[in-house]
Write a protein that holds these residues in place. Structure first.
Motif, PDB file in Angstrom:
ATOM      1  N   ILE A  33       3.799  -5.754  -6.845  1.00 25.16           N
ATOM      2  CA  ILE A  33       3.525  -5.024  -8.081  1.00 25.16           C
ATOM      3  C   ILE A  33       3.156  -6.040  -9.142  1.00 25.16           C
ATOM      4  CG2 ILE A  33       4.417  -3.402  -9.784  1.00 25.16           C
ATOM      5  CD1 ILE A  33       6.641  -3.883  -6.887  1.00 25.16           C
ATOM      6  N   VAL A  34       2.026  -5.839  -9.817  1.00 28.93           N
ATOM      7  CA  VAL A  34       1.642  -6.722 -10.917  1.00 28.93           C
ATOM      8  C   VAL A  34       1.779  -5.973 -12.235  1.00 28.93           C
ATOM      9  CG1 VAL A  34       0.112  -8.246  -9.630  1.00 28.93           C
ATOM     10  CG2 VAL A  34      -0.811  -6.127 -10.568  1.00 28.93           C
ATOM     11  N   THR A  35       2.259  -6.670 -13.249  1.00 29.71           N
ATOM     12  CA  THR A  35       2.380  -6.079 -14.573  1.00 29.71           C
ATOM     13  C   THR A  35       1.622  -6.922 -15.585  1.00 29.71           C
ATOM     14  OG1 THR A  35       4.369  -7.282 -15.312  1.00 29.71           O
ATOM     15  CG2 THR A  35       4.701  -5.289 -13.982  1.00 29.71           C
ATOM     16  N   GLY A  36       1.296  -6.288 -16.702  1.00 32.78           N
ATOM     17  CA  GLY A  36       0.610  -6.955 -17.793  1.00 32.78           C
ATOM     18  C   GLY A  36       0.323  -5.946 -18.883  1.00 32.78           C
ATOM     19  N   ARG A  37      -0.204  -6.423 -19.999  1.00 30.02           N
ATOM     20  CA  ARG A  37      -0.459  -5.535 -21.127  1.00 30.02           C
ATOM     21  C   ARG A  37      -1.699  -4.677 -20.920  1.00 30.02           C
ATOM     22  NH1 ARG A  37      -0.047  -9.688 -26.101  1.00 30.02           N
ATOM     23  NH2 ARG A  37      -1.092 -10.973 -24.557  1.00 30.02           N
ATOM     24  N   THR A  38      -2.681  -5.213 -20.171  1.00 30.63           N
ATOM     25  CA  THR A  38      -3.973  -4.542 -20.035  1.00 30.63           C
ATOM     26  C   THR A  38      -4.124  -3.972 -18.638  1.00 30.63           C
ATOM     27  OG1 THR A  38      -4.905  -6.152 -21.604  1.00 30.63           O
ATOM     28  CG2 THR A  38      -6.455  -4.795 -20.352  1.00 30.63           C
ATOM     29  N   LEU A  39      -4.080  -2.646 -18.535  1.00 31.53           N
ATOM     30  CA  LEU A  39      -4.143  -2.012 -17.229  1.00 31.53           C
ATOM     31  C   LEU A  39      -5.475  -2.280 -16.536  1.00 31.53           C
ATOM     32  CD1 LEU A  39      -2.439  -0.309 -15.330  1.00 31.53           C
ATOM     33  CD2 LEU A  39      -3.424   1.740 -16.381  1.00 31.53           C
ATOM     34  N   ALA A  40      -6.553  -2.407 -17.303  1.00 29.89           N
ATOM     35  CA  ALA A  40      -7.872  -2.632 -16.702  1.00 29.89           C
ATOM     36  C   ALA A  40      -7.902  -3.927 -15.894  1.00 29.89           C
ATOM     37  CB  ALA A  40      -8.944  -2.654 -17.786  1.00 29.89           C
ATOM     38  N   SER A  41      -7.332  -4.993 -16.437  1.00 25.32           N
ATOM     39  CA  SER A  41      -7.335  -6.264 -15.709  1.00 25.32           C
ATOM     40  C   SER A  41      -6.412  -6.201 -14.499  1.00 25.32           C
ATOM     41  CB  SER A  41      -6.922  -7.410 -16.629  1.00 25.32           C
ATOM     42  OG  SER A  41      -5.607  -7.244 -17.112  1.00 25.32           O
ATOM     43  N   LEU A  42      -5.322  -5.457 -14.611  1.00 23.14           N
ATOM     44  CA  LEU A  42      -4.433  -5.283 -13.465  1.00 23.14           C
ATOM     45  C   LEU A  42      -5.133  -4.520 -12.344  1.00 23.14           C
ATOM     46  CD1 LEU A  42      -1.148  -4.275 -15.337  1.00 23.14           C
ATOM     47  CD2 LEU A  42      -1.704  -6.516 -14.388  1.00 23.14           C
ATOM     48  N   GLU A  43      -5.934  -3.527 -12.712  1.00 24.86           N
ATOM     49  CA  GLU A  43      -6.667  -2.764 -11.710  1.00 24.86           C
ATOM     50  C   GLU A  43      -7.659  -3.652 -10.968  1.00 24.86           C
ATOM     51  OE1 GLU A  43      -5.959   0.044 -10.683  1.00 24.86           O
ATOM     52  OE2 GLU A  43      -4.803   1.055 -12.259  1.00 24.86           O
ATOM     53  N   GLU A  44      -8.201  -4.650 -11.639  1.00 27.20           N
ATOM     54  CA  GLU A  44      -9.081  -5.600 -10.963  1.00 27.20           C
ATOM     55  C   GLU A  44      -8.295  -6.410  -9.931  1.00 27.20           C
ATOM     56  OE1 GLU A  44     -10.976  -8.000 -13.881  1.00 27.20           O
ATOM     57  OE2 GLU A  44     -12.041  -6.332 -14.832  1.00 27.20           O
ATOM     58  N   THR A  45      -7.056  -6.756 -10.263  1.00 29.26           N
ATOM     59  CA  THR A  45      -6.210  -7.509  -9.331  1.00 29.26           C
ATOM     60  C   THR A  45      -5.945  -6.720  -8.067  1.00 29.26           C
ATOM     61  OG1 THR A  45      -5.121  -8.698 -11.155  1.00 29.26           O
ATOM     62  CG2 THR A  45      -3.962  -8.628  -9.042  1.00 29.26           C
ATOM     63  N   VAL A  46      -5.672  -5.418  -8.195  1.00 32.97           N
ATOM     64  CA  VAL A  46      -5.236  -4.621  -7.051  1.00 32.97           C
ATOM     65  C   VAL A  46      -6.380  -3.932  -6.313  1.00 32.97           C
ATOM     66  CG1 VAL A  46      -3.073  -4.189  -8.283  1.00 32.97           C
ATOM     67  CG2 VAL A  46      -4.843  -2.434  -8.317  1.00 32.97           C
ATOM     68  N   ALA A  47      -7.585  -3.963  -6.862  1.00 34.25           N
ATOM     69  CA  ALA A  47      -8.707  -3.201  -6.304  1.00 34.25           C
ATOM     70  C   ALA A  47      -8.923  -3.494  -4.820  1.00 34.25           C
ATOM     71  CB  ALA A  47      -9.976  -3.509  -7.084  1.00 34.25           C
ATOM     72  N   GLY A  48      -8.935  -2.433  -4.018  1.00 34.77           N
ATOM     73  CA  GLY A  48      -9.225  -2.558  -2.595  1.00 34.77           C
ATOM     74  C   GLY A  48      -8.101  -3.117  -1.760  1.00 34.77           C
ATOM     75  N   ARG A  49      -6.911  -3.251  -2.345  1.00 36.43           N
ATOM     76  CA  ARG A  49      -5.781  -3.855  -1.629  1.00 36.43           C
ATOM     77  C   ARG A  49      -4.635  -2.857  -1.535  1.00 36.43           C
ATOM     78  NH1 ARG A  49      -8.281  -8.148  -4.329  1.00 36.43           N
ATOM     79  NH2 ARG A  49      -8.477 -10.063  -3.095  1.00 36.43           N
ATOM     80  N   GLU A  50      -4.504  -2.182  -0.414  1.00 33.18           N
ATOM     81  CA  GLU A  50      -3.409  -1.240  -0.213  1.00 33.18           C
ATOM     82  C   GLU A  50      -2.092  -1.998  -0.165  1.00 33.18           C
ATOM     83  OE1 GLU A  50      -2.004   2.227   2.957  1.00 33.18           O
ATOM     84  OE2 GLU A  50      -3.913   1.154   3.242  1.00 33.18           O
ATOM     85  N   GLY A  51      -1.118  -1.527  -0.916  1.00 32.98           N
ATOM     86  CA  GLY A  51       0.165  -2.213  -0.976  1.00 32.98           C
ATOM     87  C   GLY A  51       0.274  -3.174  -2.130  1.00 32.98           C
ATOM     88  N   LEU A  52      -0.745  -3.203  -2.978  1.00 34.73           N
ATOM     89  CA  LEU A  52      -0.724  -3.994  -4.216  1.00 34.73           C
ATOM     90  C   LEU A  52      -0.905  -3.011  -5.359  1.00 34.73           C
ATOM     91  CD1 LEU A  52      -0.639  -6.731  -5.633  1.00 34.73           C
ATOM     92  CD2 LEU A  52      -3.010  -7.111  -4.984  1.00 34.73           C
ATOM     93  N   TYR A  53       0.070  -2.978  -6.273  1.00 37.18           N
ATOM     94  CA  TYR A  53       0.146  -1.933  -7.287  1.00 37.18           C
ATOM     95  C   TYR A  53       0.146  -2.519  -8.693  1.00 37.18           C
ATOM     96  CZ  TYR A  53       1.765   0.640  -3.184  1.00 37.18           C
ATOM     97  OH  TYR A  53       1.868   1.203  -1.931  1.00 37.18           O
ATOM     98  N   ALA A  54      -0.342  -1.721  -9.648  1.00 38.52           N
ATOM     99  CA  ALA A  54      -0.410  -2.135 -11.048  1.00 38.52           C
ATOM    100  C   ALA A  54       0.479  -1.256 -11.910  1.00 38.52           C
ATOM    101  CB  ALA A  54      -1.852  -2.062 -11.563  1.00 38.52           C
ATOM    102  N   MET A  55       1.233  -1.879 -12.809  1.00 40.46           N
ATOM    103  CA  MET A  55       2.052  -1.160 -13.779  1.00 40.46           C
ATOM    104  C   MET A  55       1.954  -1.881 -15.119  1.00 40.46           C
ATOM    105  SD  MET A  55       5.541  -0.281 -11.600  1.00 40.46           S
ATOM    106  CE  MET A  55       6.177   0.778 -12.914  1.00 40.46           C
ATOM    107  N   ALA A  56       1.591  -1.145 -16.163  1.00 41.70           N
ATOM    108  CA  ALA A  56       1.467  -1.747 -17.484  1.00 41.70           C
ATOM    109  C   ALA A  56       2.850  -2.096 -18.037  1.00 41.70           C
ATOM    110  CB  ALA A  56       0.739  -0.805 -18.436  1.00 41.70           C
TER     111      ALA A  56
END
Length: 251
Positions: A33-56
């Motif tokens: 799980i990745v966290t950060g202030r900007t959900l858009a950049s987190l979505e770039e981190t997790v894009a196309g990777r099942e089992g990698l999640y974003a939470m603001a």
């Protein structure tokens, strides 16, 4: 720390070392799980990777951190590793009276943020098997960059805090300090391509190799960090400080 089968929370996972670590751990067979202030950049981190999640999550927001465990533990009850990676680096001129906003923001982000995250999750982590806390510091914790004084001091403080935390959590939660050297990331303007800095992919490969060691080192220091880590011990501090701060040729 186990190399796979963990559920890992990485703060500051929208860019730089945080993003690269999250993706490397995910590739090694961990839920991340990745966290950060900007959900858009987190979505770039997790894009196309099942089992990698974003939470603001903004680690400068004490109330948000206090309420975060109820959400993340409900969604990811197997969470067993916290990686305190989120941080900022500001250059400061100490030669006269100044606005202390940069210093305050640095302390809140780099020191209070991890302390609050640990406090919010330590009870849950202590109840998990193979639990670990990874605190990201810096080579500058050991030899400060004078132009970034509060950043360097905040990382020195987290080094000390990690030592105390390790002593108090011994036998329940593994505490690991990850101290990067100068790495090509977006931490400061132009740093992604700065000559002499370690390429990010090279750094991550070195880090993952150290995490693969059994037992995991209490301090993850790649070769470029070790000169800083051991400067006092080896009697090189004054020389390295002068070299780092452009004073090597001064009388």
């Amino acid at each position: 720390m186990k190399t796979s089968g963990n559920t890992i929370l990485v703060t500051g996972g929208g860019s730089g070392i945080g993003r690269a670590l999250a993706q490397a751990w995910h590739a090694a067979g961990n839920t991340v799980i990745v966290t950060g202030r900007t959900l858009a950049s987190l979505e770039e981190t997790v894009a196309g990777r099942e089992g990698l999640y974003a939470m603001a999550l903004d680690v400068t927001d004490a109330e948000a951190i206090a309420g975060f465990p109820a959400d993340v533990v409900t969604r990811f009850p197997a969470l067993n590793v916290l990686v305190n990676n989120a941080g900022i680096m500001r250059f400061e001129d100490l030669s006269g009276s100044r606005d202390l906003a940069d210093a305050q923001a640095t302390v809140v982000t780099n020191l209070l943020g991890p302390i609050r995250m640990i406090d919010a999750l330590v009870d849950h982590l202590a109840a998990q098997a193979d639990a670990a806390i990874v605190n990201v510091t810096s080579g500058l914790a050991f030899v400060p960059l004078a132009a970034a004084p509060t950043y360097s001091a905040s990382k020195a403080a987290m080094h000390s805090y990690s030592q105390s935390l390790r002593a108090q959590l011994g036998g329940r939660v593994e505490v690991i300090e990850l101290a990067p050297p100068a790495v090509q990331t977006g931490l400061t303007p132009g740093q992604e391509t700065r000559e002499g800095y370690l390429p990010l992919d090279t750094y991550i490969a070195q880090v993952m190799a150290l995490f693969d060691q059994v037992p995991t080192p209490a301090e993850i220091c790649v070769p470029n960090t070790l000169a800083f880590r051991n400067a006092e011990r080896d009697g090189h501090f004054d020389h390295l400080f002068a070299q780092l701060n452009g004073q090597a040729d001064r009388p």
